[in-house]
Motif scaffolding. Structure first.
Motif: not given
Length: 135
Positions: A46-61
């Motif tokens: 879960l921590c890996f998934c949340v970190t991945l989501l956060s990193a992807l969302d930073r790049v997404a904008m």
């Protein structure tokens, strides 16, 4: 007068020889032999998934700003303000979240953070539509 009776002895002993190497070796072996208990695997995932989501969302904008700006007719100034707002949001959240981690349960904080993050992500197109209509 100078005392000439004092003799200097040769130091052949290693100054590090007094360190107990058996204890050091045992502690290193104990550290390398420790394993992660199986009940922690879901938490790590879960921590890996949340970190991945956060990193992807930073790049997404930075990627999404191009089609959004062409669809809604944003100027370069507006695109820069949107990109800056994302950075300001991260900067403004760092200290309060750091303080909250020491007071609130990290599990509860993670749940609240993911929920707020998801709501903000869902609200992005709505806000873009409202801004293009002059609200």
């Amino acid at each position: 007068s100078i005392n000439t009776d004092t003799t200097i002895t040769d130091v052949d002993e290693d100054p590090l020889a007094s360190i107990n190497t058996d204890t050091t070796t045992q502690s290193l072996q104990a550290t390398s032999e420790q394993t992660i208990p199986p009940e922690f695997y879901p938490i790590l995932a879960l921590c890996f998934c949340v970190t991945l989501l956060s990193a992807l969302d930073r790049v997404a904008m930075s990627i999404a700003i191009l089609p959004i700006s062409s669809e809604f007719g944003y100027s370069e100034t507006i695109k820069g303000q949107i990109s800056s707002a994302v950075s300001y949001g991260y900067g403004a959240a760092i200290l309060p979240i750091g303080l909250a981690v020491s007071v609130v349960s990290s599990r509860l904080l993670m749940i609240i953070g993911v929920c707020l993050w998801s709501l903000a992500t869902l609200g992005t197109p709505i806000m873009a539509e409202l801004s293009s209509n002059g609200y």
